[in-house]
Design an enzyme around this catalytic site. Sequence first.
Site, short mmCIF file in Angstrom:
data_model
loop_
_atom_site.label_atom_id
_atom_site.label_comp_id
_atom_site.label_asym_id
_atom_site.label_seq_id
_atom_site.Cartn_x
_atom_site.Cartn_y
_atom_site.Cartn_z
N CYS A 65 -12.55 3.65 41.54
CA CYS A 65 -13.23 3.09 42.70
C CYS A 65 -12.62 1.75 43.12
O CYS A 65 -12.75 1.34 44.27
CB CYS A 65 -14.72 2.92 42.43
SG CYS A 65 -15.10 1.82 41.05
N GLY B 240 -22.36 11.31 36.74
CA GLY B 240 -21.18 10.92 35.97
C GLY B 240 -21.42 9.67 35.15
O GLY B 240 -22.55 9.18 35.03
N GLN C 163 -10.46 5.25 31.82
CA GLN C 163 -9.91 5.84 33.05
C GLN C 163 -8.39 5.93 32.98
O GLN C 163 -7.79 6.91 33.44
CB GLN C 163 -10.35 5.01 34.26
CG GLN C 163 -11.84 5.10 34.52
CD GLN C 163 -12.33 4.05 35.51
OE1 GLN C 163 -11.78 2.95 35.60
NE2 GLN C 163 -13.37 4.38 36.27
#
Length: 434
Positions: free
Chosen positions: A53, A197, A126
């Site tokens: 993001c 999530g 990530q």
Amino acid sequence: MQLLAIGINHTTAPVSLRERVAFPLEQIKPALGALRTHLAGRNGTEAAILSTCNRTEIYCATDILKPGAEGFEHTLRWLSQHHNVPASDLAPHLYSLPQSEAVRHAFRVASGLDSMVLGETQILGQLKDAVRTAGEAGSLGTYLNQLFQRTFAVAKEVRGQTEIGAHSVSMAAAAVRLAQRIFESVSTQRVLFIGAGEMIELCATHFAAQKPRQVVVANRTVERGEKLAEQLAEQGLTTQAIRLQELGERLHEFDIVVSCTASSLPIIGLGAVERAVKRRKHRPIMMVDLAVPRDVEPEVARLDDVFLYTVDDLGAVVREGNALRQAAVAQAEAIIESRVQNFMHWLETRSVVPVIRELQTAGESIRQAELERARRMLARGDDPEAVLEALSGALTRKFLHGPTHALNHMQGEDREALVRLVPGLFRQSSHSER
């Protein structure tokens, strides 16, 4: 081999641009294939894509592109074409980091030094996911593999030896703080979470600590939403899971809405929110959109009774705690700088590997030829002592032929450089045999 990192993040571009170059998970593998083809063919070109993001970054290792402008322009052109975003819109917001700068950046990203939430740990997971995806796509090789393995080791070292994660205000905690500024008490509010999530789970955990009146989880897959709702119910909360399709009819019920899905298009439009506000008789509603691309149409922010916050808005709250960790940042930067130098030394040594292999191949060829000659001499009954003498003499002559020939025929500065170099090479060889 040239390393290159090109990207856009929360410090260089607003969410309105970041969402236009985000890569949904299912698109990353085919995108890697297209990128490697664009970079003058797949062979010898390595690539990985990190898309969150707060950032979209491309890491490459290639011996085709030159560092600097050529690599930047080549990758910018591909990113622009892939996302159908004009290069002129992207270029002012992109950073291009060659060689040691790319290494340093990867180390800082994994350690949480480049995050909106200074010292946060989610980015490391990530990045590991991005590396795993690149590996499955067959786009990793010796150089990026080594870079990322060292990146993970550096992140572990930084977090273990500094307090970079202390006093951290997460995005989830920031969302709760904003809610507490708008509502007198979160405990009297109904909260809707859209998605199920990791980010939504983190937000749900923080909001659950405030004991809201009701928590509802809306997800495309209702089973996953039910699982999260059950976990929250175990904390004594009134919970429910609904399908995403039910949002339109139920949006007006909620005082706080937190959304973070992987949708490529907004799932909450201006019209839906206008209808919800009308049914709420203009009681305020807080909406937190943590998704990139955004889940809520940005026009919603213009409504008088809606407080809409994006990831960029939450950044201001997050940064309040960052000043407390500047000493840890200095420690972390020192660790990273040392490890960057180590990696660059490894990278430089890789450039001589082909030469070393060529020398080893040539040496082995000479050894095999002379060994076969010695065996033939022994087979015909020659004196073993004489055979050994002949073998050692032949090996010495052939191994020294190249250097002596070069010394005799080179001229000028090349010869002077070789004269200085050769004695050192043989002294090193002599020491290594002891």
